[in-house]
Structure formats: structure tokens, C-alpha cells
Design an enzyme around this catalytic site. Sequence first.
Site, PDB file in Angstrom:
ATOM      1  N   ASN A  42      -8.352  -1.793   7.438  1.00 29.03           N
ATOM      2  CA  ASN A  42      -8.350  -3.245   7.584  1.00 29.03           C
ATOM      3  C   ASN A  42      -8.614  -3.627   9.039  1.00 29.03           C
ATOM      4  O   ASN A  42      -8.227  -2.936   9.976  1.00 29.03           O
ATOM      5  CB  ASN A  42      -7.075  -3.882   7.029  1.00 29.03           C
ATOM      6  CG  ASN A  42      -5.776  -3.319   7.564  1.00 29.03           C
ATOM      7  OD1 ASN A  42      -5.684  -2.151   7.936  1.00 29.03           O
ATOM      8  ND2 ASN A  42      -4.743  -4.137   7.568  1.00 29.03           N
ATOM      9  N   ILE A  43      -9.322  -4.753   9.187  1.00 28.29           N
ATOM     10  CA  ILE A  43      -9.708  -5.272  10.490  1.00 28.29           C
ATOM     11  C   ILE A  43      -9.357  -6.758  10.490  1.00 28.29           C
ATOM     12  O   ILE A  43     -10.056  -7.562   9.870  1.00 28.29           O
ATOM     13  CB  ILE A  43     -11.207  -5.069  10.758  1.00 28.29           C
ATOM     14  CG1 ILE A  43     -11.561  -3.584  10.629  1.00 28.29           C
ATOM     15  CG2 ILE A  43     -11.592  -5.622  12.128  1.00 28.29           C
ATOM     16  CD1 ILE A  43     -13.049  -3.292  10.591  1.00 28.29           C
ATOM     17  N   GLU A  44      -8.267  -7.096  11.160  1.00 27.80           N
ATOM     18  CA  GLU A  44      -7.794  -8.478  11.152  1.00 27.80           C
ATOM     19  C   GLU A  44      -8.522  -9.330  12.190  1.00 27.80           C
ATOM     20  O   GLU A  44      -9.013  -8.827  13.201  1.00 27.80           O
ATOM     21  CB  GLU A  44      -6.291  -8.522  11.434  1.00 27.80           C
ATOM     22  CG  GLU A  44      -5.470  -7.926  10.324  1.00 27.80           C
ATOM     23  CD  GLU A  44      -3.980  -7.972  10.590  1.00 27.80           C
ATOM     24  OE1 GLU A  44      -3.245  -7.705   9.638  1.00 27.80           O
ATOM     25  OE2 GLU A  44      -3.550  -8.248  11.729  1.00 27.80           O
ATOM     26  N   GLU A  55     -10.578  -1.697   1.560  1.00 28.75           N
ATOM     27  CA  GLU A  55     -11.421  -1.396   0.404  1.00 28.75           C
ATOM     28  C   GLU A  55     -12.821  -1.983   0.587  1.00 28.75           C
ATOM     29  O   GLU A  55     -13.818  -1.350   0.231  1.00 28.75           O
ATOM     30  CB  GLU A  55     -10.793  -1.948  -0.880  1.00 28.75           C
ATOM     31  CG  GLU A  55      -9.415  -1.402  -1.168  1.00 28.75           C
ATOM     32  CD  GLU A  55      -8.275  -2.244  -0.584  1.00 28.75           C
ATOM     33  OE1 GLU A  55      -7.190  -2.218  -1.172  1.00 28.75           O
ATOM     34  OE2 GLU A  55      -8.473  -2.916   0.464  1.00 28.75           O
ATOM     35  N   CYS A  86      -6.026  -5.989  -3.370  1.00 25.87           N
ATOM     36  CA  CYS A  86      -5.747  -7.398  -3.671  1.00 25.87           C
ATOM     37  C   CYS A  86      -6.798  -7.928  -4.647  1.00 25.87           C
ATOM     38  O   CYS A  86      -7.772  -7.244  -4.965  1.00 25.87           O
ATOM     39  CB  CYS A  86      -5.736  -8.224  -2.377  1.00 25.87           C
ATOM     40  SG  CYS A  86      -7.377  -8.471  -1.664  1.00 25.87           S
ATOM     41  N   CYS A  89     -10.378  -7.853  -3.294  1.00 30.91           N
ATOM     42  CA  CYS A  89     -10.924  -6.493  -3.265  1.00 30.91           C
ATOM     43  C   CYS A  89     -11.223  -5.985  -4.669  1.00 30.91           C
ATOM     44  O   CYS A  89     -12.210  -5.281  -4.884  1.00 30.91           O
ATOM     45  CB  CYS A  89      -9.972  -5.551  -2.536  1.00 30.91           C
ATOM     46  SG  CYS A  89      -9.924  -5.867  -0.753  1.00 30.91           S
TER      47      CYS A  89
END
Length: 130
Positions: A42-44, A55, A86, A89
Site C-alpha cells: 500500500n502507498i498512502e 492488491e 477491500c 480491490c
Amino acid sequence: MNDETLVEMARDVQSQAHVPYSEYRVGASLETATGDIYVGCNIENANYSNSLHAEEVAIAEAIKNGATEFERIAVSSGRRDGVTPCGMCRQTLAEFCGDDLRVICDEGESTTEYTLGELLPDTITEETLE
């Protein structure tokens, strides 16, 4: 490759996650029908809606490299809490993967497995839009 190795790859890629806001690291490893593996984390972003999920990053890398058939995906969080993809995804996976895609969720000492069809029944597909 066995499920444990795929989960380990999802765990390993978490170290590359950019999570300054949630501090919730997620990694995913996606296996193609030919046995190739693509990983994502993940890349916020400060604008949360622009954040990328693990994903999504994994499937984007796979598609970018020409992969078209997928067998399974492992998803792991730093908390080893059995995180599942989620809804967003799940829909992204459904665009490129069949209902039978195996989704392996890391519980720490064990895993829980679903199919994409179980997680997202009656999904929106190209046929739905016709």
C-alpha cells in the site's frame, strides 16, 4: 510454490509500504497461471482517495507485464489480522481474475482461504454493462 511462500512474499513487501497516516502496512503477492509472482504494497497519500492498495499495485504490475491469467493472491498486514481485499480491490481483481481466484489471508500462525466469488458474489462485469 506453496501457500506459505506466497504469504511470506506478501509479508516481505510490506517493508516497502508508504503508510505515514495509518501505519497499517499491507502486502500482496499475486501468482499467475504460469507461476510468475507480482507483489504490491500500500502507498498512502494525504488525500486518502488517491492512496493505492497493495492488491491494486500487484495486479497493475502483472497487467503491465502482460499477465492475463491468475491463480491466487496472498494478502497480509503487519498486524497479521486476516485482512481481506477491500471492496474496491475485490472489484479490481474481478476485472482481471475469475471467481475461482484463490484469496489467501494471513492470520499469523495460519491462513484463511476464500475464492474471489465468495468475497464478491454477483460482481459488476463487462457483461453487466451491456
